[in-house]
Every structure is written in C-alpha cells, then in structure tokens.
Design a protein around this motif. Structure first.
Motif, PDB file in Angstrom:
ATOM      1  N   SER A  15       0.760  -1.329   0.034  1.00  0.00           N
ATOM      2  CA  SER A  15       0.125  -0.017   0.020  1.00  0.00           C
ATOM      3  C   SER A  15       0.951   1.247   0.036  1.00  0.00           C
ATOM      4  O   SER A  15       0.536   2.063  -0.669  1.00  0.00           O
ATOM      5  N   LYS A  16       2.045   1.369   0.622  1.00  0.00           N
ATOM      6  CA  LYS A  16       2.792   2.293   0.946  1.00  0.00           C
ATOM      7  C   LYS A  16       3.471   2.537  -0.613  1.00  0.00           C
ATOM      8  O   LYS A  16       3.850   3.611  -0.914  1.00  0.00           O
ATOM      9  N   GLU A  18       2.402   1.697  -3.537  1.00  0.00           N
ATOM     10  CA  GLU A  18       1.277   2.314  -4.331  1.00  0.00           C
ATOM     11  C   GLU A  18       1.440   3.817  -4.156  1.00  0.00           C
ATOM     12  O   GLU A  18       1.225   4.518  -5.121  1.00  0.00           O
ATOM     13  N   GLN A  19       1.184   4.276  -2.755  1.00  0.00           N
ATOM     14  CA  GLN A  19       1.249   5.449  -2.464  1.00  0.00           C
ATOM     15  C   GLN A  19       2.624   6.086  -3.003  1.00  0.00           C
ATOM     16  O   GLN A  19       2.456   7.461  -3.678  1.00  0.00           O
ATOM     17  N   ASP A  22       1.877   6.894  -6.789  1.00  0.00           N
ATOM     18  CA  ASP A  22       0.957   8.152  -6.854  1.00  0.00           C
ATOM     19  C   ASP A  22       1.421   9.689  -6.592  1.00  0.00           C
ATOM     20  O   ASP A  22       1.489  10.412  -7.303  1.00  0.00           O
ATOM     21  N   ALA A  23       2.219   9.401  -5.502  1.00  0.00           N
ATOM     22  CA  ALA A  23       2.749  10.666  -4.945  1.00  0.00           C
ATOM     23  C   ALA A  23       3.762  11.422  -5.772  1.00  0.00           C
ATOM     24  O   ALA A  23       3.796  12.663  -5.811  1.00  0.00           O
ATOM     25  N   ARG A  76       3.961   5.524 -14.388  1.00  0.00           N
ATOM     26  CA  ARG A  76       3.365   4.882 -13.250  1.00  0.00           C
ATOM     27  C   ARG A  76       2.459   3.529 -13.621  1.00  0.00           C
ATOM     28  O   ARG A  76       2.401   2.752 -12.710  1.00  0.00           O
ATOM     29  N   ARG A  80       3.450   0.201 -11.583  1.00  0.00           N
ATOM     30  CA  ARG A  80       2.229  -0.545 -11.119  1.00  0.00           C
ATOM     31  C   ARG A  80       2.114  -2.161 -11.591  1.00  0.00           C
ATOM     32  O   ARG A  80       1.805  -3.129 -10.820  1.00  0.00           O
TER      33      ARG A  80
END
Length: 91
Positions: A15-16, A18-19, A22-23, A76, A80
């Motif tokens: 989860s981190k 993936e963040q 995105d960030a 991105r 992913r």
C-alpha cells in the motif's frame, strides 16, 4: 498476508509502495528500497521482479525530476504492473 519485521504486514508495504507511485515525491527509489527490503518471499524470481520494479521507480523519479509530465502516466502504469508481479511472487 504475513507480517514483516516490526509487525507490519506485506500488504501495508505494498500500500505504501502504491502511494509512492502516485505521490511522485522526492527520493522515490530510496523509500521503495527500504520498504522492499522487508518483503520476503519464497519465489526465486522475486529478486529479479524487485530489481525490475526499482528500475521503473528510477525511471519515474527521473521523469519527475526532469519535469517530463507527458510521461508520468505511462511510467506510473509500468511501475504498477511491476509492483503487481512483486506482490504475486511474494505471497
């Protein structure tokens, strides 16, 4: 998913990660390396998948630093896809 060192699950690490994708913050690769270091898997292919994911993160970080906005989306998506492979091989 199983817990990694310090009681944090691999799911939390993914989860981190993936963040991070995105960030688009600074030091993407360094942060990703730290999170990936705690993910363990039984697959012999996992180290190669991690290396490929990190290469994509390096590309994304380069594009962000170079302000090449036209390529952010593609980089991105690729990151992913590679992260998905790491997830699959770590379980």
């Amino acid at each position: 998913m199983k817990a990694a060192a310090g009681g944090t699950s691999d799911l939390d690490h993914f989860s981190k990660l993936e963040q991070l994708i995105d960030a688009g913050s600074a030091n993407l690769v360094a942060q990703a390396r730290g999170l990936l270091a705690e993910i363990k898997g039984k697959s012999h292919e996992l180290p190669q998948a991690v290396d490929e994911f990190l290469l994509d993160m390096m590309t994304l970080e380069f594009l962000l630093e170079a302000e090449r906005e036209a390529f952010y989306g593609a980089a991105r998506r690729l990151a992913r896809m590679r992260l998905t492979m790491v997830k699959l091989l770590s379980s």
